[in-house]
Design a protein around this motif. Sequence first.
Motif, PDB file in Angstrom:
ATOM      1  N   GLY A  11       0.783  -1.230   0.000  1.00 47.70           N
ATOM      2  CA  GLY A  11       0.000   0.000   0.000  1.00 47.70           C
ATOM      3  C   GLY A  11       0.815   1.279   0.000  1.00 47.70           C
ATOM      4  O   GLY A  11       0.263   2.363  -0.196  1.00 47.70           O
ATOM      5  N   HIS A  12       2.122   1.168   0.225  1.00 49.65           N
ATOM      6  CA  HIS A  12       2.960   2.370   0.180  1.00 49.65           C
ATOM      7  C   HIS A  12       3.100   2.857  -1.266  1.00 49.65           C
ATOM      8  O   HIS A  12       3.386   2.053  -2.152  1.00 49.65           O
ATOM      9  N   PRO A  13       2.935   4.160  -1.510  1.00 48.74           N
ATOM     10  CA  PRO A  13       3.316   4.677  -2.828  1.00 48.74           C
ATOM     11  C   PRO A  13       4.846   4.621  -2.941  1.00 48.74           C
ATOM     12  O   PRO A  13       5.550   4.775  -1.934  1.00 48.74           O
ATOM     13  N   THR A  14       5.336   4.360  -4.148  1.00 44.82           N
ATOM     14  CA  THR A  14       6.780   4.227  -4.357  1.00 44.82           C
ATOM     15  C   THR A  14       7.231   5.049  -5.553  1.00 44.82           C
ATOM     16  O   THR A  14       6.547   5.105  -6.576  1.00 44.82           O
ATOM     17  N   VAL A  15       8.392   5.665  -5.403  1.00 43.76           N
ATOM     18  CA  VAL A  15       9.011   6.435  -6.480  1.00 43.76           C
ATOM     19  C   VAL A  15      10.498   6.118  -6.472  1.00 43.76           C
ATOM     20  O   VAL A  15      11.109   6.014  -5.406  1.00 43.76           O
ATOM     21  N   ALA A  16      11.065   5.957  -7.643  1.00 45.39           N
ATOM     22  CA  ALA A  16      12.509   5.759  -7.787  1.00 45.39           C
ATOM     23  C   ALA A  16      13.100   6.965  -8.502  1.00 45.39           C
ATOM     24  O   ALA A  16      12.450   7.567  -9.364  1.00 45.39           O
ATOM     25  N   LEU A  17      14.324   7.297  -8.140  1.00 47.78           N
ATOM     26  CA  LEU A  17      15.088   8.363  -8.795  1.00 47.78           C
ATOM     27  C   LEU A  17      16.303   7.723  -9.436  1.00 47.78           C
ATOM     28  O   LEU A  17      16.995   6.930  -8.789  1.00 47.78           O
ATOM     29  N   CYS A  18      16.571   8.073 -10.695  1.00 45.84           N
ATOM     30  CA  CYS A  18      17.743   7.477 -11.331  1.00 45.84           C
ATOM     31  C   CYS A  18      18.292   8.370 -12.428  1.00 45.84           C
ATOM     32  O   CYS A  18      17.637   9.296 -12.902  1.00 45.84           O
ATOM     33  N   TYR A  19      19.515   8.057 -12.812  1.00 43.58           N
ATOM     34  CA  TYR A  19      20.158   8.715 -13.937  1.00 43.58           C
ATOM     35  C   TYR A  19      19.593   8.124 -15.228  1.00 43.58           C
ATOM     36  O   TYR A  19      19.161   6.966 -15.254  1.00 43.58           O
ATOM     37  N   GLY A  20      19.625   8.891 -16.302  1.00 37.83           N
ATOM     38  CA  GLY A  20      19.058   8.443 -17.566  1.00 37.83           C
ATOM     39  C   GLY A  20      19.592   7.107 -18.040  1.00 37.83           C
ATOM     40  O   GLY A  20      18.842   6.276 -18.565  1.00 37.83           O
ATOM     41  N   GLY A  51      12.411  -3.019 -21.285  1.00 34.21           N
ATOM     42  CA  GLY A  51      11.942  -4.360 -20.970  1.00 34.21           C
ATOM     43  C   GLY A  51      12.781  -5.117 -19.962  1.00 34.21           C
ATOM     44  O   GLY A  51      13.248  -6.212 -20.245  1.00 34.21           O
ATOM     45  N   LEU A  52      12.976  -4.566 -18.794  1.00 34.01           N
ATOM     46  CA  LEU A  52      13.770  -5.195 -17.751  1.00 34.01           C
ATOM     47  C   LEU A  52      13.124  -6.514 -17.311  1.00 34.01           C
ATOM     48  O   LEU A  52      11.926  -6.579 -17.048  1.00 34.01           O
ATOM     49  N   GLU A  53      13.925  -7.552 -17.285  1.00 32.03           N
ATOM     50  CA  GLU A  53      13.447  -8.860 -16.832  1.00 32.03           C
ATOM     51  C   GLU A  53      13.511  -8.901 -15.311  1.00 32.03           C
ATOM     52  O   GLU A  53      14.545  -8.594 -14.726  1.00 32.03           O
ATOM     53  N   THR A  54      12.410  -9.300 -14.683  1.00 35.36           N
ATOM     54  CA  THR A  54      12.370  -9.392 -13.224  1.00 35.36           C
ATOM     55  C   THR A  54      11.819 -10.751 -12.813  1.00 35.36           C
ATOM     56  O   THR A  54      11.276 -11.487 -13.629  1.00 35.36           O
ATOM     57  N   ASP A  55      11.950 -11.039 -11.537  1.00 40.69           N
ATOM     58  CA  ASP A  55      11.434 -12.276 -10.968  1.00 40.69           C
ATOM     59  C   ASP A  55      10.068 -12.019 -10.338  1.00 40.69           C
ATOM     60  O   ASP A  55       9.722 -10.870 -10.037  1.00 40.69           O
ATOM     61  N   PRO A  56       9.276 -13.046 -10.103  1.00 42.62           N
ATOM     62  CA  PRO A  56       7.934 -12.855  -9.539  1.00 42.62           C
ATOM     63  C   PRO A  56       7.911 -12.119  -8.202  1.00 42.62           C
ATOM     64  O   PRO A  56       6.968 -11.399  -7.907  1.00 42.62           O
ATOM     65  N   HIS A  57       8.960 -12.262  -7.387  1.00 42.02           N
ATOM     66  CA  HIS A  57       8.980 -11.595  -6.083  1.00 42.02           C
ATOM     67  C   HIS A  57       9.420 -10.130  -6.164  1.00 42.02           C
ATOM     68  O   HIS A  57       9.331  -9.405  -5.182  1.00 42.02           O
ATOM     69  N   ASP A  58       9.900  -9.692  -7.331  1.00 41.77           N
ATOM     70  CA  ASP A  58      10.366  -8.309  -7.486  1.00 41.77           C
ATOM     71  C   ASP A  58       9.173  -7.356  -7.511  1.00 41.77           C
ATOM     72  O   ASP A  58       8.249  -7.524  -8.303  1.00 41.77           O
ATOM     73  N   MET A  59       9.217  -6.354  -6.633  1.00 44.25           N
ATOM     74  CA  MET A  59       8.127  -5.387  -6.524  1.00 44.25           C
ATOM     75  C   MET A  59       8.396  -4.203  -7.444  1.00 44.25           C
ATOM     76  O   MET A  59       9.444  -3.557  -7.337  1.00 44.25           O
ATOM     77  N   PRO A  60       7.466  -3.887  -8.353  1.00 39.89           N
ATOM     78  CA  PRO A  60       7.663  -2.724  -9.219  1.00 39.89           C
ATOM     79  C   PRO A  60       7.435  -1.425  -8.439  1.00 39.89           C
ATOM     80  O   PRO A  60       6.829  -1.425  -7.365  1.00 39.89           O
ATOM     81  N   VAL A  61       7.933  -0.330  -8.985  1.00 40.61           N
ATOM     82  CA  VAL A  61       7.692   0.982  -8.383  1.00 40.61           C
ATOM     83  C   VAL A  61       6.560   1.668  -9.137  1.00 40.61           C
ATOM     84  O   VAL A  61       6.317   1.396 -10.318  1.00 40.61           O
ATOM     85  N   ASP A  62       5.863   2.555  -8.434  1.00 40.35           N
ATOM     86  CA  ASP A  62       4.747   3.263  -9.047  1.00 40.35           C
ATOM     87  C   ASP A  62       5.207   4.241 -10.120  1.00 40.35           C
ATOM     88  O   ASP A  62       4.544   4.413 -11.132  1.00 40.35           O
ATOM     89  N   ASP A  63       6.339   4.893  -9.871  1.00 41.23           N
ATOM     90  CA  ASP A  63       6.826   5.911 -10.813  1.00 41.23           C
ATOM     91  C   ASP A  63       8.338   5.980 -10.743  1.00 41.23           C
ATOM     92  O   ASP A  63       8.923   5.872  -9.671  1.00 41.23           O
ATOM     93  N   VAL A  64       8.966   6.164 -11.899  1.00 40.65           N
ATOM     94  CA  VAL A  64      10.413   6.329 -11.985  1.00 40.65           C
ATOM     95  C   VAL A  64      10.680   7.732 -12.533  1.00 40.65           C
ATOM     96  O   VAL A  64      10.212   8.073 -13.625  1.00 40.65           O
ATOM     97  N   LEU A  65      11.393   8.526 -11.765  1.00 39.39           N
ATOM     98  CA  LEU A  65      11.807   9.853 -12.211  1.00 39.39           C
ATOM     99  C   LEU A  65      13.278   9.730 -12.594  1.00 39.39           C
ATOM    100  O   LEU A  65      14.097   9.282 -11.796  1.00 39.39           O
ATOM    101  N   TRP A  66      13.594  10.122 -13.816  1.00 37.75           N
ATOM    102  CA  TRP A  66      14.964  10.000 -14.278  1.00 37.75           C
ATOM    103  C   TRP A  66      15.407  11.305 -14.897  1.00 37.75           C
ATOM    104  O   TRP A  66      14.595  12.148 -15.287  1.00 37.75           O
ATOM    105  N   GLN A  67      16.715  11.456 -14.962  1.00 38.19           N
ATOM    106  CA  GLN A  67      17.318  12.675 -15.500  1.00 38.19           C
ATOM    107  C   GLN A  67      18.578  12.289 -16.231  1.00 38.19           C
ATOM    108  O   GLN A  67      19.406  11.558 -15.679  1.00 38.19           O
ATOM    109  N   GLU A  68      18.700  12.764 -17.453  1.00 33.02           N
ATOM    110  CA  GLU A  68      19.967  12.540 -18.163  1.00 33.02           C
ATOM    111  C   GLU A  68      21.092  13.212 -17.383  1.00 33.02           C
ATOM    112  O   GLU A  68      20.885  14.269 -16.776  1.00 33.02           O
TER     113      GLU A  68
END
Length: 183
Positions: free
Chosen positions: A148-157, A163-180
């Motif tokens: 139930g927690h909202p999630t955001v990731a910050l990353c470099y471009g 198409g990142l391959e993940t495993d069934p236990h991997d939790m996706p994030v709600d939003d990814v903010l990236w910057q070149e």
Amino acid sequence: MDKAALRRAIRDQKRAMTQAQIEETSFLLAQKLRAHPAYQQAKSLYGYLSYNQEVRTAPILEAAHRDGKRVAVPKVFDGGKTMRFLWLDDLTAVAPGYCAIPEPIADGPEADDPTALVLMPGLAFDKDGRRLGYGGGFYDAFLAAHPGHPTVALCYGFQMVEGLETDPHDMPVDDVLWQEVVG
């Protein structure tokens, strides 16, 4: 590319960044986060203390305090088996902990906001929110146990991949903010 090769490639790109690039790109990402509706609506921010060439989070955590939010960061317990978020009112009350990553010196109090915005670290992300972490599974376990927690990731471009391959236990994030990377 398998996970190990992708982790190596991203780590190499991060190591090639200058301190100025890290600081400037982190500054721009912090602005994006503070403008994001999930940040603006959150009463608490479960962040993390950046390590090596990660997006700098200390200014984000300081801004969250100024914005009237409670701030918590993770600490690893049980010899590397469990991660818990602890309230951190003093951002200087930290020391190297698990894997030399900065953690609170104190062992409590444990954060208890079920609606807190969680900042998600990681090595690679895709546009669908899939995430390649560092391999410990701490955040996946935390989110599975505290849904139930909202999630955001910050990353470099360069951390955004197709198409990142993940495993069934991997939790996706709600939003990814990236910057070149700047400069």
